[in-house]
Write an enzyme that holds these catalytic residues in place. Sequence first.
Site, mmCIF file in Angstrom:
data_model
loop_
_atom_site.group_PDB
_atom_site.id
_atom_site.type_symbol
_atom_site.label_atom_id
_atom_site.label_comp_id
_atom_site.label_asym_id
_atom_site.label_seq_id
_atom_site.Cartn_x
_atom_site.Cartn_y
_atom_site.Cartn_z
ATOM 1 N N GLU B 49 0.869 -1.176 0.000
ATOM 2 C CA GLU B 49 0.000 0.000 0.000
ATOM 3 C C GLU B 49 0.898 1.215 0.000
ATOM 4 O OE1 GLU B 49 -3.797 -1.539 2.604
ATOM 5 O OE2 GLU B 49 -2.912 0.398 3.080
ATOM 6 N N ASP B 60 -6.344 9.690 9.355
ATOM 7 C CA ASP B 60 -5.060 9.193 9.843
ATOM 8 C C ASP B 60 -4.656 9.792 11.172
ATOM 9 O OD1 ASP B 60 -4.050 7.316 7.844
ATOM 10 O OD2 ASP B 60 -4.198 9.036 6.484
#
Lengths: 417, 263
Positions: B49, B60
């Site tokens: 990823e 995040d």
Amino acid sequence: MADDLFNSFMNGPDERGRFGIFGGRFVSETLMPLILSLEEEYNKAKDDPTFWAEMDDLWKHYVGRPSPLYFAERLTDHLGGAKVYMKRDELNHTGAHKVNNVLGQIILARRMGKTRIIAETGAGQHGVATATVCAKFGLKCVVYMGAHDVQRQAPNVFRMRLLGAEVIPVTSGRGTLKDAMNDALRDWVTNVRDTFYCIGTVAGPHPYPAMVRDFQSIIGKEVRWQLPELEGEGRLPDTVIAAIGGGSNAMGLFYPFLDDASVRIIGVEAGGKGVDEKMQHCASLTGGRPGVLHGNRTYLLQDEDGQIQEGFSISAGLDYPGIGPEHAWLNDIGRAEYVSITDKEALEAFQVSCALEGIIPALEPSHALAHVMKIAPELPKDHVIVMNMCGRGDKDIFTVARHLGFDMSDTEGRDMD
Amino acid sequence: MTRIDAKFAELSAASKKAFVAYVMAGDPDFDTSLEIVKGLPAAGVDIIELGLPFTDPMADGPTIQLAGQRALEAGMTLDRTLELATKFRETDDSTPIVMMGYYNPIYSRGVENFLDQAKAAGIDGLIIVDLPPEEDEELCIPAQKAGLNFIRLATPTTDDQRLPKVLQNTSGFVYYVSITGITGAAEAQSGDVGPEVARIKSKTDLPIVVGFGINTPDKAQNIASVADGAVVGSAIVSKIGAGEPVADVLAFVKTLADGAHAA
């Protein structure tokens, strides 16, 4: 455009939360079910007379609505043209228009059984309003505020703490309003089950832009019945003007007039040091282009790679790189005009309002007033301008003192940054 | 069939679970990042990823926020991210790369342009955090048409009523987010995750990998044992953020991969 079919600008957003290409629901999957249930609850509340009865009662007895529509006679004489009216939302409890919307969202949160309220704030006005209403209803309140704003808006930080809110200084990113909104969204994703996110402006994922607009529309609705009392039956304003950061006070004033073709609508963005100078401003419409941030598509300050840029303004409340999606749409279809005013022009208007009307305005509406001062002299004397005096300037006196070279450290026992 | 589909077929034939590693493209700088990415397959990583840096990564936690900031400050852009993938493909034509990030840099580029360039760079799939099924017309459907997998996140708040909508246009695999929260925050518990994976599996034939909150070889093993694979991001990114030598970062990745593969 679908709205044209019905000959109305007031039908937006569509079922996908879009105003033209703007708006939408650009959020992570964790939040999506919550956004959908919020929309469902809001739609129920909107058609529920008991919801509006509770709002009306609180608006009247707690906020002090209706706010006066005031003829600024000396300012009008000074400018020598159009008649200038001020919609006095700075007289609301907590000192700004923000509380209009907060009440609506908190009542909704209570109906949804949420026990914890989070909010983002820039200048601190939305944070103070949220902390205030949470105190009134005994709800836990957490306010995210950029570390930079915590410094420059110290009085509001103290107010929020007095009101029982937890103020969390945000240091992620660059520690400004957009970062505060990021951290509020991160909190929401984490505490999704018990927490209600009370957004302070007409931005964010659908249904926030429409919902906040509907709550703030009380401003324009009052003007619609107040002006005829002063100017004669059926009189509409010729021009309505309001300052825009995210754009909630402006949407609240504009929305009830969108379908009155004779009413000229002008939004005033923060031009900072000047829109020509690269990113020394917050004028998303004048200096930005469409992008996706904080759950909606709208005009954003961004670089060519789609990275979001920091705005700049003397006014912490306008210091946001985006603008509500409905404004983006109104701009593109040409129903409203958007202009920008520099820090310097806003400071001049601030002083004129103090000197001629005895009203210390917040720096946000000082931008709107500065544009009034630009156009009023050229307009005929029977032309009626209504500008939204959306906040009072107590919170800004330290900033203004610094810009005017007045040292308050002796009298206040504190230093300016 | 994309590289992702081929990889899962291969793993399934060998009765192995997938180990997926996340790194931010260009963190701490382009060359170091490329060296790390090139070393991932040998460290046991089945799928990479590759984070696309963004100024406002709303899903995040601090670890990946800071990684994005480091990358941006070192001059990372969408073009440079694609270039990194291109350079990786010069020596590895089989390890799938999933680009993970937020929509605005892609929207800013223009979806059709982006898809052409991503495909040319050897990107196999996309995970775009702020594009839920409600916005499928934006990128998901064009990406599938262009032959890229569009990998959707399913979360603990995705209930049975909503699950079909989330799975409808998903391809490659399903990424189950094990916690309500941001990356690198709470710790995933395999006891909670197992039934959730089973719930999703009953509605789709796609592989299910689980991420968020996995930070040790043991956890990677536990989670992988109840799913088709495990994703680790923040734990790796924090080593990179601490300035550890590439060899040490890759050695750590290997322990995680070994954990997942032991499941």
